[in-house]
Design an enzyme around this catalytic site. Structure first.
Site, PDB file in Angstrom:
ATOM      1  N   SER A 167       0.807  -1.215   0.000  1.00  0.00           N
ATOM      2  CA  SER A 167       0.000   0.000   0.000  1.00  0.00           C
ATOM      3  C   SER A 167       0.841   1.266   0.000  1.00  0.00           C
ATOM      4  CB  SER A 167      -0.920  -0.006   1.224  1.00  0.00           C
ATOM      5  OG  SER A 167      -1.552   1.234   1.390  1.00  0.00           O
ATOM      6  N   LYS A 168       0.528   2.182  -0.909  1.00  0.00           N
ATOM      7  CA  LYS A 168       1.163   3.498  -0.906  1.00  0.00           C
ATOM      8  C   LYS A 168       0.782   4.253   0.371  1.00  0.00           C
ATOM      9  CE  LYS A 168       0.932   3.849  -5.955  1.00  0.00           C
ATOM     10  NZ  LYS A 168       0.397   4.630  -7.106  1.00  0.00           N
ATOM     11  N   ARG A 169      -0.424   4.016   0.859  1.00  0.00           N
ATOM     12  CA  ARG A 169      -0.911   4.704   2.060  1.00  0.00           C
ATOM     13  C   ARG A 169      -0.045   4.387   3.265  1.00  0.00           C
ATOM     14  NH1 ARG A 169      -7.042   3.645   3.495  1.00  0.00           N
ATOM     15  NH2 ARG A 169      -7.197   4.679   1.456  1.00  0.00           N
ATOM     16  N   ASN A 170       0.443   3.154   3.337  1.00  0.00           N
ATOM     17  CA  ASN A 170       1.254   2.744   4.477  1.00  0.00           C
ATOM     18  C   ASN A 170       2.728   3.059   4.291  1.00  0.00           C
ATOM     19  OD1 ASN A 170      -1.022   1.745   5.736  1.00  0.00           O
ATOM     20  ND2 ASN A 170      -0.772  -0.302   4.866  1.00  0.00           N
ATOM     21  N   GLY A 171       3.078   3.670   3.158  1.00  0.00           N
ATOM     22  CA  GLY A 171       4.461   4.057   2.930  1.00  0.00           C
ATOM     23  C   GLY A 171       5.410   2.897   2.724  1.00  0.00           C
TER      24      GLY A 171
END
Length: 387
Positions: free
Chosen positions: A285-289
């Site tokens: 996930s991009k959200r979780n870096g």
């Protein structure tokens, strides 16, 4: 369609049938390539693809090429190409041929090779393996809607294939907008994959009997190639011996093998590796870096640690320790130990490797140790202030 068994690729799309054979390894010099599109920034999966191609080339005394696949101008991100070059060099993955380096098989940007792609598209038309399609987007959309309502496959109906060669050529010469389509066979050829063994495919014959033809586009109306044509033509002319990429590209491989056969060329070795997944077996996930290489660099992770980490995602070795330098990985790399199936990423392993690489780097002293010290000082200051 083809299918991999669940035990090998649990979350893969149902598109492959696997026949078990031993994986192949080779000691002849390999010419490999990393061929990203400048549509974003380098992520962990792409770094691993680049690394595996680099290791295979260096392990066999071959060459590692960088080729920019920039024919999709609408999706190109400004600055992505420059960032790509800088990130690869930071990781120590310097290419032997490619942009900013040159080489005997350039240019190494696909957009600069369009004349070659167009020449080969014309060759396929001449030999009957492809044809010009003049259908407007509105007609294609209406066709798909009508066929769906009739509960029929919604692929193209091959209307333009019946156009006489002379008429097709004259309409194209007059500037009429068109694309070039591959004439899909009733049966795509199978191929051997170094990791997955022999892959075979179901027939297109049933869909063809219903008047539905996939016939993928090879050359777009703007004269630029799609991935299928450019990939095959450029790999052949750059004398690529091994194509190492993620399994998400495996559904495209039968088309590529068919194109090699149409041209009378010998395909390269195919080496497909599974996708990287989170603990829930979903996409990273991009959200979780946990995607972009630049974010790990900003957090202070060493290139040596990150390389070590991604190398172990789908590759095993016979050593007692997982801690390896890039030089160690080159010496130990063997395609026989690439593992089938997707890989769940355990980020705790990265922290473990980071500690070991930091310790070794600081112990060695020099500029690299000074850089680590500066990063630590910066992080402490940002966390606790300057006091």
């Amino acid at each position: 369609m083809f299918r991999l068994p669940p035990r090998l690729l649990r979350s893969a799309a149902p598109w492959a049938r696997f026949s078990s054979t031993d994986a192949l390894s080779t000691l002849k010099p390999a010419r490999t390539r990393f061929a990203p599109s400048p549509t974003g920034y380098l992520h962990l999966g792409s770094l691993r693809t680049a690394l595996f191609n680099y290791l295979l080339a260096k392990r066999t005394g071959g060459q590692f090429l960088l080729r920019i696949e920039d024919t999709d101008k609408k999706r190109t991100v400004e600055g992505a190409e420059k960032s790509l070059f800088e990130t690869l060099r930071w990781a120590g993955l310097q290419w032997d041929e490619g942009p900013e380096v040159g080489g005997p098989y350039g240019p190494y940007r696909q957009s600069e090779r369009s004349a070659l792609h167009q020449e080969h598209a014309r060759q396929l038309i001449t030999t009957g393996h492809a044809y010009r399609c003049f259908c407007k987007p509105e007609r294609l959309q209406a066709l798909a809607v009508a066929r769906k309502r009739a509960n029929l496959p919604t692929d193209y109906d091959r209307t333009c294939h019946s156009i006489a060669a002379s008429e097709s050529a004259s309409r194209a010469a007059a500037g009429e907008s068109h694309v070039v389509r591959l004439k899909a066979p009733d049966q795509y050829p199978g191929f051997h994959d170094v990791v997955y063994g022999h892959i075979t495919f179901t027939e297109n014959a049933r869909a063809h009997s219903l008047g539905s033809f996939e016939d993928p586009i090879l050359l777009k109306s703007d004269g630029l190639p799609t991935y299928h044509l450019a990939n095959v033509v450029d790999d052949h002319h750059m004398q690529i011996t091994h194509v190492c990429r993620a399994t998400e590209w495996m559904p495209s491989t039968p088309k590529h093998v068919h194109l090699y056969n149409c041209f009378g060329w010998t395909p390269p070795e195919f080496v497909h590796v599974g996708l990287l997944q989170n603990a829930q077996r979903g996409k990273l996930s991009k959200r979780n870096g946990d995607v972009f290489v630049s974010e790990y660099r900003e957090k202070g992770y060493l290139a040596s640690a990150l390389n070590n980490f991604v190398a172990l995602l789908g590759w095993s070795h016979e050593q007692t320790s997982d801690v390896m330098s890039l030089k160690d990985m080159v010496e130990r790399f063997n395609t026989e130990r690439l593992t089938p199936g997707n890989t769940v990423v355990n980020f705790e392993k990265l922290d473990f490797l980071q500690k070991h690489h930091v310790r070794e780097t600081v112990g060695a002293g020099g500029a690299a140790a000074e850089e680590i010290f500066e990063v630590v000082v910066k992080q402490v200051s940002e966390t606790y202030g300057d006091k």
